[in-house]
Design an enzyme around this catalytic site. Structure first.
Site, mmCIF file in Angstrom:
data_model
loop_
_atom_site.group_PDB
_atom_site.id
_atom_site.type_symbol
_atom_site.label_atom_id
_atom_site.label_comp_id
_atom_site.label_asym_id
_atom_site.label_seq_id
_atom_site.Cartn_x
_atom_site.Cartn_y
_atom_site.Cartn_z
ATOM 1 N N ASP A 13 0.815 -1.220 0.000
ATOM 2 C CA ASP A 13 0.000 0.000 0.000
ATOM 3 C C ASP A 13 0.850 1.271 0.000
ATOM 4 O O ASP A 13 0.418 2.315 0.484
ATOM 5 C CB ASP A 13 -0.957 0.024 1.214
ATOM 6 C CG ASP A 13 -1.750 -1.260 1.334
ATOM 7 O OD1 ASP A 13 -2.396 -1.636 0.331
ATOM 8 O OD2 ASP A 13 -1.714 -1.892 2.407
ATOM 9 N N GLY A 40 -4.212 -4.872 -4.132
ATOM 10 C CA GLY A 40 -5.088 -3.867 -4.719
ATOM 11 C C GLY A 40 -4.336 -2.604 -5.065
ATOM 12 O O GLY A 40 -3.477 -2.162 -4.311
ATOM 13 N N HIS A 41 -4.626 -2.058 -6.239
ATOM 14 C CA HIS A 41 -4.066 -0.777 -6.660
ATOM 15 C C HIS A 41 -5.213 0.193 -6.893
ATOM 16 O O HIS A 41 -6.177 -0.136 -7.583
ATOM 17 C CB HIS A 41 -3.275 -0.907 -7.977
ATOM 18 C CG HIS A 41 -2.022 -1.711 -7.860
ATOM 19 N ND1 HIS A 41 -1.117 -1.526 -6.843
ATOM 20 C CD2 HIS A 41 -1.507 -2.691 -8.631
ATOM 21 C CE1 HIS A 41 -0.091 -2.371 -7.010
ATOM 22 N NE2 HIS A 41 -0.322 -3.092 -8.089
ATOM 23 N N GLN A 223 1.912 -6.738 -3.399
ATOM 24 C CA GLN A 223 2.327 -6.729 -2.002
ATOM 25 C C GLN A 223 3.652 -5.941 -1.835
ATOM 26 O O GLN A 223 3.819 -4.926 -2.478
ATOM 27 C CB GLN A 223 2.434 -8.151 -1.418
ATOM 28 C CG GLN A 223 1.110 -8.857 -1.287
ATOM 29 C CD GLN A 223 0.679 -9.536 -2.572
ATOM 30 O OE1 GLN A 223 1.474 -10.097 -3.307
ATOM 31 N NE2 GLN A 223 -0.589 -9.476 -2.873
#
Length: 323
Positions: A13, A40-41, A223
């Site tokens: 993140d 997630g992006h 990640q």
């Protein structure tokens, strides 16, 4: 410098998708080389916000060829849901390439992930429950299903039978769940075969040819370093190689083709799930950082754990990745 690797140096993140997007105008290819839809992006273009989980963020850049490499585990349902959502917003996703050697996440992987995590109780890892770990375990145990297996029903059925033989004993006798039939898995996977066929290719060959031609290829890590299965805070890690070294094995290009390693770091630190976090904040400062930084998981929506910037792990990640 045609081969550029972008990796996170903390627990994820950090903004890798944004960094990839910033390189968009100078990039010809963007490769996802590890992980699955557990990452997630979030990418913002103008007034539009896009949350990507399985697809490389380069799919949003016109003229860029996005690639899902052999090191990725693919949930076909998630793949087509994401593609349909982007198409509905007027984006062209026709350039997507998927490695024939990428492994597939099946229904039994998702089931095992969820029941195993609950069974661990206080010792739970904090997985997303999306079947990532079990799919990678099957890959290492040599009972995995690869994308290319979708195109031969006999081979697919044999592989599913082999994978379910032991798993059904575990589901029924240990977790008190129903057995999963071979037919339901094969039927589910074959439903995607013709839809995915035009996207599948030898992506290792494509990427090496692109590098030979002088194209700019960005390898986008899922990640981050501290979640790497070898170099992270084991066992509270992901199941793949999230460091720069994983870019070569997860895409099928030689390490000597990686010209530049870029590490992305945030001014503070976050992580999702269980595991050590030396600088974690439990006070008003942590609440303020979480609120101010919108620190909620793109994939899970879970509030992220928040802490001060950690210089030692940044120095460690710099060494591990060769940044």
């Amino acid at each position: 410098m045609p081969g550029i690797v972008i990796v996170g140096v903390q627990w994820g993140d950090e903004g890798k998708g944004k960094a990839t997007d910033l390189l968009g105008e100078r990039t010809d290819w963007v490769v996802k080389f590890n992980g699955g839809n557990n990452a997630g992006h979030t990418v913002v273009i103008g007034d539009e916000k896009y949350a990507l989980h399985l697809l490389p963020s380069g799919i949003l850049s016109p003229g860029v060829t996005p690639v899902i490499g052999n090191g990725v585990v693919v949930d076909l349902e998630v793949l087509f849901n994401e593609l349909e959502a982007l198409n509905a917003r007027g984006l062209d996703t026709s350039r997507l390439k998927i490695s024939a050697n990428a492994h597939i996440i099946t229904q039994y992987h998702r089931t095992l992930d969820k029941v195993t995590e609950r069974f661990l109780g206080k010792r739970m890892i904090g997985t997303t429950g999306r079947g990532i770990g079990p799919a990678y375990a099957d890959k290492i145990n040599r009972v995995g299903i690869r994308v290319q297996d979708l195109f031969d029903e006999n081979i697919l059925r044999q592989k599913v039978e082999g994978a379910l033989d032991q798993k059904n004993h575990l589901l029924v006798k240990v977790f008190n769940r129903r057995a999963i039939t071979v037919d339901e898995i094969v039927e589910d996977l074959l439903a995607y075969a013709e839809r995915v066929r035009p996207m599948v290719s030898d992506t290792s060959l494509l990427l090496n040819d692109a590098l030979d031609a002088g194209d700019v290829v960005v390898f986008e890590g899922g990640q981050a370093t501290m979640l790497d299965v070898d170099h992270g805070t084991y066992p509270f890690v992901t199941s793949s190689s999230a460091t720069a070294g994983g870019a070569a094995t997860g895409s099928g290009v030689g390490p000597n083709r990686l010209d530049r390693i870029v590490g992305i770091v945030k001014a503070y630190t976050t992580r999702v799930g269980s595991g050590p976090f030396p600088t974690e904040l439990f006070d008003e400062s942590g609440d303020w950082l979480r609120s101010r930084g919108f620190e909620f998981g793109t994939t899970t929506g879970r509030p992220r754990r928040v802490g001060w910037y950690d210089a030692p792990i940044t120095r460690y990640a710099t060494r591990i990745n060769g940044i």
